[in-house]
Design an enzyme around this catalytic site. Structure first.
Site, PDB file in Angstrom:
ATOM      1  N   ASP A 192       0.817  -1.208   0.000  1.00 21.36           N
ATOM      2  CA  ASP A 192       0.000   0.000   0.000  1.00 21.36           C
ATOM      3  C   ASP A 192       0.855   1.265   0.000  1.00 21.36           C
ATOM      4  O   ASP A 192       2.079   1.208   0.188  1.00 21.36           O
ATOM      5  CB  ASP A 192      -0.954  -0.007   1.210  1.00 21.36           C
ATOM      6  CG  ASP A 192      -0.256  -0.355   2.519  1.00 21.36           C
ATOM      7  OD1 ASP A 192       0.988  -0.364   2.561  1.00 21.36           O
ATOM      8  OD2 ASP A 192      -0.953  -0.620   3.510  1.00 21.36           O
ATOM      9  N   ASN A 207      -7.314  -2.816  14.384  1.00 23.81           N
ATOM     10  CA  ASN A 207      -8.690  -3.187  14.040  1.00 23.81           C
ATOM     11  C   ASN A 207      -8.741  -4.378  13.084  1.00 23.81           C
ATOM     12  O   ASN A 207      -9.773  -4.684  12.502  1.00 23.81           O
ATOM     13  CB  ASN A 207      -9.435  -1.994  13.440  1.00 23.81           C
ATOM     14  CG  ASN A 207      -8.800  -1.484  12.142  1.00 23.81           C
ATOM     15  OD1 ASN A 207      -7.888  -2.112  11.598  1.00 23.81           O
ATOM     16  ND2 ASN A 207      -9.276  -0.358  11.640  1.00 23.81           N
ATOM     17  N   HIS A 217      -6.921  -4.673  10.250  1.00 18.71           N
ATOM     18  CA  HIS A 217      -6.680  -4.408   8.825  1.00 18.71           C
ATOM     19  C   HIS A 217      -5.366  -5.013   8.356  1.00 18.71           C
ATOM     20  O   HIS A 217      -4.417  -5.157   9.123  1.00 18.71           O
ATOM     21  CB  HIS A 217      -6.797  -2.912   8.486  1.00 18.71           C
ATOM     22  CG  HIS A 217      -5.687  -2.026   8.939  1.00 18.71           C
ATOM     23  ND1 HIS A 217      -5.897  -0.883   9.673  1.00 18.71           N
ATOM     24  CD2 HIS A 217      -4.343  -2.074   8.723  1.00 18.71           C
ATOM     25  CE1 HIS A 217      -4.735  -0.293   9.895  1.00 18.71           C
ATOM     26  NE2 HIS A 217      -3.775  -0.989   9.330  1.00 18.71           N
ATOM     27  N   GLU A 231      -9.432  -1.889   5.359  1.00 16.47           N
ATOM     28  CA  GLU A 231     -10.059  -1.574   6.640  1.00 16.47           C
ATOM     29  C   GLU A 231     -11.322  -2.424   6.846  1.00 16.47           C
ATOM     30  O   GLU A 231     -11.868  -2.965   5.880  1.00 16.47           O
ATOM     31  CB  GLU A 231     -10.449  -0.090   6.650  1.00 16.47           C
ATOM     32  CG  GLU A 231      -9.267   0.870   6.608  1.00 16.47           C
ATOM     33  CD  GLU A 231      -8.664   1.123   7.987  1.00 16.47           C
ATOM     34  OE1 GLU A 231      -8.549   0.170   8.793  1.00 16.47           O
ATOM     35  OE2 GLU A 231      -8.293   2.281   8.252  1.00 16.47           O
TER      36      GLU A 231
HETATM   37  C1  GLP Z   1      -0.430   0.504   8.546  1.00 13.78           C
HETATM   38  C2  GLP Z   1      -0.079  -0.353   7.342  1.00 13.78           C
HETATM   39  C3  GLP Z   1      -0.245  -1.827   7.620  1.00 13.78           C
HETATM   40  C4  GLP Z   1       0.386  -2.176   8.949  1.00 13.78           C
HETATM   41  C5  GLP Z   1      -0.307  -1.423  10.040  1.00 13.78           C
HETATM   42  C6  GLP Z   1       0.209  -1.727  11.427  1.00 13.78           C
HETATM   43  O1  GLP Z   1      -1.740   0.890   8.606  1.00 13.78           O
HETATM   44  N1  GLP Z   1      -0.845   0.008   6.195  1.00 13.78           N
HETATM   45  O2  GLP Z   1       0.337  -2.570   6.552  1.00 13.78           O
HETATM   46  O3  GLP Z   1       0.302  -3.563   9.170  1.00 13.78           O
HETATM   47  O4  GLP Z   1      -0.116  -0.031   9.806  1.00 13.78           O
HETATM   48  O5  GLP Z   1       1.349  -0.981  11.681  1.00 13.78           O
HETATM   49  P1  GLP Z   1       2.316  -1.156  12.910  1.00 13.78           P
HETATM   50  O6  GLP Z   1       3.135  -2.357  12.589  1.00 13.78           O
HETATM   51  O7  GLP Z   1       3.134   0.095  12.920  1.00 13.78           O
HETATM   52  O8  GLP Z   1       1.483  -1.322  14.096  1.00 13.78           O
END
Ligand code: GLP
Length: 260
Positions: A67, A135, A137, A142
């Site tokens: 993404d 959440n 995702h 989402e």
């Molecule tokens: C973002 C990314 C995800 C990632 C998530 C969790 O929203 N788009 O790919 O898994 O954050 O991030 P973190 O590992 O910093 O908690």
């Protein structure tokens, strides 16, 4: 799904890097699906170390990221392209032109999403690395009433903006939209490795492994994939029933293994 629980984040990160390194040694021209966020950073650090000290070779590897924020140029420190260069690509012998991230700076994000879908379809991942949002995702898929199949432009949930604001000066600066791979590309990977760390992810971990495939917990769709490795640290695993009843988990060194 094979579930592996490690004592802490560092042990989980090293195990994840070893699995990716094994993939590259078996198939040096592997296509890796990659993720951003804090969670995979330790794994990327270990891969860099393996490259420097053990000759782990990235010269024939291709990558595609999940993404990208809409409206952020690759030179912006908060763009996922910048993150990937900074945390991994700049430190290993990968060909930059073999690394793909959606074009978040495009004047037409919908068109950029379409183009990314086509590109990804031409390079199915051998191994897809995932993190998870609080959440549930994955990528920026989402919670929703449906699962999205193709790469699409999505609106970020307020909770995601709140969680990700730590990288920005304020919540106002967090982009409201992102381009994300949909579930088709994620599920077409031959193997999936999902990393889950910290108490803030305990709920999401439970949702992923709960047995109900529900678009309100996007990661739960991974239960339909035949080859998923879930690596957690103990803090993220604390609410999993199988972990609480240790007899159903096989202790192996510093790690508990069980199958869901
Ligand atoms: C973002 C990314 C995800 C990632 C998530 C969790 O929203 N788009 O790919 O898994 O954050 O991030 P973190 O590992 O910093 O908690």
């Amino acid at each position: 799904m094979q579930v592996q629980i490690y004592r802490n984040y560092d042990q989980m990160s090293v195990a994840a890097a070893r699995l990716i390194a094994a993939q590259l040694r078996i198939k040096p021209d592997s296509v890796l699906g990659l993720a951003t966020g804090s969670t995979p950073e330790g794994c990327y650090r270990e891969l860099i170390r393996m490259h420097r000290e053990e000759g782990l070779d990235f010269s024939r590897v291709s990558t595609k990221n999940l993404d990208e924020y809409v409206g952020l140029d690759p030179s912006n420190e908060n763009s996922y392209r910048y993150f990937m260069n900074d945390k991994l690509f700049n430190h290993v012998n990968i060909r930059k032109e073999a690394t793909q991230v959606p074009d978040g700076a495009s004047a037409d994000p919908e068109k950029a999403a379409e183009a990314y879908e086509k590109l990804c379809a031409s390079m199915p991942a051998d191994l897809q690395l995932l993190g998870i949002g609080g959440n549930g995702h994955i990528g920026f898929n989402e919670p929703d009433t449906i699962f999205h199949a193709s790469t699409f432009v999505t609106a970020l949930k307020p909770g995601t903006i709140e969680a990700n604001k730590r990288f920005f000066h304020s919540a106002d600066e967090v982009p409201r939209h992102a381009i994300t791979m949909g579930m088709r590309q994620i599920l077409q990977a031959k193997k999936i490795l999902i990393l889950i760390s910290g108490p803030a992810k305990a709920e999401a971990a439970k949702g992923l492994l709960a047995g109900v495939v529900d678009p309100q917990v996007p990661a739960s769709i991974l239960q339909l994939h035949p080859d998923v490795v879930v690596m957690l640290d103990e803090a993220a695993a604390r609410d999993l029933p199988a972990f609480q009843q240790h007899e159903s988990a096989d202790r192996f060194g510093n790690c508990y293994f069980f199958a869901e």
